[in-house]
Design a protein around this motif. Structure first.
Motif, PDB file in Angstrom:
ATOM      1  N   TRP A 291      -6.631   5.733   7.750  1.00 57.31           N
ATOM      2  CA  TRP A 291      -7.074   4.711   6.794  1.00 57.31           C
ATOM      3  C   TRP A 291      -8.436   4.153   7.205  1.00 57.31           C
ATOM      4  O   TRP A 291      -8.692   3.917   8.382  1.00 57.31           O
ATOM      5  N   GLU A 292      -9.298   3.949   6.207  1.00 56.30           N
ATOM      6  CA  GLU A 292     -10.627   3.382   6.432  1.00 56.30           C
ATOM      7  C   GLU A 292     -10.695   2.004   5.780  1.00 56.30           C
ATOM      8  O   GLU A 292     -10.395   1.848   4.593  1.00 56.30           O
ATOM      9  N   ILE A 293     -11.092   1.007   6.569  1.00 54.17           N
ATOM     10  CA  ILE A 293     -11.187  -0.374   6.091  1.00 54.17           C
ATOM     11  C   ILE A 293     -12.651  -0.770   5.997  1.00 54.17           C
ATOM     12  O   ILE A 293     -13.436  -0.528   6.924  1.00 54.17           O
ATOM     13  N   ASP A 294     -13.021  -1.391   4.889  1.00 54.32           N
ATOM     14  CA  ASP A 294     -14.398  -1.846   4.684  1.00 54.32           C
ATOM     15  C   ASP A 294     -14.620  -3.219   5.308  1.00 54.32           C
ATOM     16  O   ASP A 294     -14.930  -4.204   4.635  1.00 54.32           O
TER      17      ASP A 294
ATOM     18  N   ARG B 137     -16.903  -1.355   9.751  1.00 58.16           N
ATOM     19  CA  ARG B 137     -15.950  -0.383   9.208  1.00 58.16           C
ATOM     20  C   ARG B 137     -14.905  -0.083  10.275  1.00 58.16           C
ATOM     21  O   ARG B 137     -15.230   0.069  11.451  1.00 58.16           O
TER      22      ARG B 137
ATOM     23  N   ASP C 102      -7.183  -6.614   8.823  1.00 62.14           N
ATOM     24  CA  ASP C 102      -8.016  -5.609   8.156  1.00 62.14           C
ATOM     25  C   ASP C 102      -7.413  -5.169   6.824  1.00 62.14           C
ATOM     26  O   ASP C 102      -8.119  -5.058   5.820  1.00 62.14           O
ATOM     27  N   LEU C 103      -6.133  -4.861   6.816  1.00 67.02           N
ATOM     28  CA  LEU C 103      -5.502  -4.342   5.599  1.00 67.02           C
ATOM     29  C   LEU C 103      -5.565  -5.359   4.462  1.00 67.02           C
ATOM     30  O   LEU C 103      -5.770  -4.998   3.300  1.00 67.02           O
TER      31      LEU C 103
ATOM     32  N   TYR D 289       0.788  -1.234   0.000  1.00 63.52           N
ATOM     33  CA  TYR D 289       0.000   0.000   0.000  1.00 63.52           C
ATOM     34  C   TYR D 289       0.827   1.296   0.000  1.00 63.52           C
ATOM     35  O   TYR D 289       0.402   2.286  -0.588  1.00 63.52           O
TER      36      TYR D 289
ATOM     37  N   TYR E 133      -7.887  -7.728   4.262  1.00 68.57           N
ATOM     38  CA  TYR E 133      -9.292  -7.840   3.872  1.00 68.57           C
ATOM     39  C   TYR E 133      -9.662  -6.729   2.901  1.00 68.57           C
ATOM     40  O   TYR E 133     -10.470  -6.948   1.981  1.00 68.57           O
ATOM     41  N   GLN E 134      -9.087  -5.555   3.057  1.00 66.88           N
ATOM     42  CA  GLN E 134      -9.349  -4.482   2.098  1.00 66.88           C
ATOM     43  C   GLN E 134      -8.942  -4.914   0.689  1.00 66.88           C
ATOM     44  O   GLN E 134      -9.569  -4.511  -0.297  1.00 66.88           O
TER      45      GLN E 134
ATOM     46  N   VAL F 235     -11.926  -6.679  -0.664  1.00 68.15           N
ATOM     47  CA  VAL F 235     -12.933  -5.693  -1.065  1.00 68.15           C
ATOM     48  C   VAL F 235     -12.559  -5.044  -2.396  1.00 68.15           C
ATOM     49  O   VAL F 235     -13.411  -4.821  -3.269  1.00 68.15           O
ATOM     50  N   ASP F 236     -11.267  -4.788  -2.575  1.00 64.12           N
ATOM     51  CA  ASP F 236     -10.790  -4.117  -3.789  1.00 64.12           C
ATOM     52  C   ASP F 236     -10.611  -5.066  -4.978  1.00 64.12           C
ATOM     53  O   ASP F 236     -10.158  -4.644  -6.044  1.00 64.12           O
TER      54      ASP F 236
END
Length: 465
Positions: A424-427, A404, A351-352, A270, A354-355, A358-359
């Motif tokens: 940073w925002e994680i979905d 979130r 979390d990172l 990232y 898992y993003q 999502v992406d």
């Protein structure tokens, strides 16, 4: 305890199942609604993913480095890991030059005594490869459950091993079944570039990245791979791989069927040389780590995500080695080479990654593989860890895909005065964490405690030929 209504995610995909926990282990897996209805504590996982507790196979709690020590203790670091869905860490005990290997291990056991919130194991860093260290490798594999040894091609005068020492350690590992973990950067060449940069007055954190170019990571990676070939295809695991050219060396070796594996870390997936290391003033010191962040103007990040999909990169670890800005990173004001190397991410890896799901960069199954199942298999913990199956430890995370997570120094639990992931925002969100059958974190409330974590004696890697 019966976990009902959730979707169990494993290496083979997603299945609606209920999970029965008895004591510290998983007792049974049931089709939805088929488990016992009486005499059990019901945990409702409706709408959530049920995944094995994550395993961070590369952390450095309380690690001495550059005249200071990593700011997370085994208490603070493992608590933060637990809250973030990691239920096992493998840290590094250290043998320095002139020390007895077993004395280094004893020092790390003393650090963890009564401190860990989750289960833990050790790799062994060999700071000096000689006849005694080689004998100690055999002893640790046979008696201490330590089956992986880390060597450094970087940091001359600190941890550096020359090619002859590396070859001898690889030959011994090939005999006793251990895995050699390699920090693959050409340290002597890097030292030349650092000296030249400082002489030019290039002292900002940005130049930490510039003086560790990807070519010197690729060269060292290639050299390690060929040394392992001379050692009868000794199993080799490249740590914190950050760059496209280094990945190419690993991919070529794996295409030949070699015992070569590699990990990457969230920071390389990232973050970038320009945006983080190149931040104004001394801000870039927050992201000084080795290997360094790479340029956003090259294809490194896309190549690393692809490597995870193709299994040329097997594992995502953090290389968690946190330092505070005040009194620690600030040691390098005016001289980037004196900035302690390390980023803190142990709380955020689940979390990172898992993003990435999502992406559209990873599948759910691959997410679980890279953060849990493959680390367990790679480092001799499977099937006790890394999978939701009868007989396995009840290390289970309920993950809410509709939740979130906002990352900030104001809310994280690591012992750091800043966040490398500020804002940073994680979905998605870690909802509930179960460690060996005990709920230690749920709904934002932490109920674990220091000292409940157990030392894990590991077997040999599942992947060795």
């Amino acid at each position: 305890m019966l976990i009902t209504g959730g979707t169990v995610i494993g290496p083979s995909g997603a299945v609606k199942n209920d999970v029965l926990v008895d004591g510290e282990t998983i007792a049974a897996i049931f089709a939805p609604g088929q488990g016992p209805s009486e005499g059990v504590q019901i945990v409702d996982a409706t709408g959530k993913y049920v995944i094995p507790g994550a395993i961070d196979a590369h952390t450095h709690m309380q690690m001495p480095f550059g005249g200071t020590e990593a700011s997370d203790t085994f208490d603070t670091g493992t608590k933060a890991a637990a809250i973030g869905g990691t239920t096992t860490i493998i840290d590094f005990a250290i043998q320095r030059y002139g020390e007895v290997v077993q004395d280094g291990l004893a020092a790390w056991h003393a650090k963890t005594e009564g401190a860990c919130h989750i289960d833990y194991g050790f790799h062994m860093i060999l700071g000096g490869v000689d006849d005694d260290a080689l004998k100690a490798m055999d002893y640790l594999v046979a008696n201490e459950g330590i089956t992986s040894f880390k060597l450094f091609m970087a940091y001359p005068g600190v941890f550096y091993s020359d090619d002859g020492q590396i070859l001898r350690a690889m030959q011994r590992a090939r005999e006793n079944g251990a895995l050699i973990m390699m920090h693959a950067e050409n340290g002597p060449a890097i030292d030349v570039l650092v000296k030249q940069a400082l002489e030019r007055g290039e002292t900002d954190p940005y130049y930490h990245g510039v003086t560790r170019p990807q070519e010197l990571e690729a060269e060292a990676t290639s050299r390690a791979i060929w040394l392992a070939a001379v050692a009868a295809d000794c199993p080799l695991y490249i740590v914190h791989l950050s760059a496209s050219k280094a990945l190419e060396q690993v991919r070529n070796a794996r295409d030949l069927g070699r015992n070569v594996f590699a990990e990457t870390c969230p920071q390389y997936l990232y973050l970038t040389l320009e945006d983080q290391l190149g931040a104004p003033g001394f801000e870039g010191a927050k992201w000084v780590c080795s290997t360094p962040l790479r340029s956003k103007n090259e294809s490194h990040r896309a190549d690393l995500w692809q490597g995870l999909r193709t299994n040329d990169l097997s594992v995502v670890s953090t290389d968690h080695c946190p330092f505070c800005m005040k009194d620690q990173k600030e040691m390098g004001l005016g001289d980037f080479s004196k900035i302690p190397n390390g980023i803190g991410s142990v709380e955020h890896r689940v979390d990172l990654l898992y993003q990435g799901v999502v992406d559209g960069k990873l599948s759910l199954a691959r997410w679980v593989e890279t953060i849990a199942t493959t680390p367990a298999r790679m480092f001799g913990l499977y099937p006790r860890k890394g999978v939701i199956a009868p007989g396995s430890d009840a290390d289970i995370v309920l993950y809410d895909p509709n939740g979130r997570t906002r990352i900030s120094v104001e809310t994280h639990h690591m012992n750091m005065d800043y966040s490398a992931w500020e804002g940073w925002e994680i979905d998605g969100k870690v909802d509930t964490v179960i460690s060996r059958g005990e709920v230690i974190s749920a709904g934002g409330e932490y109920t674990g405690r220091a000292g409940r974590g157990k030392y894990l004696r590991r077997g040999l890697s599942d992947y060795l030929l």
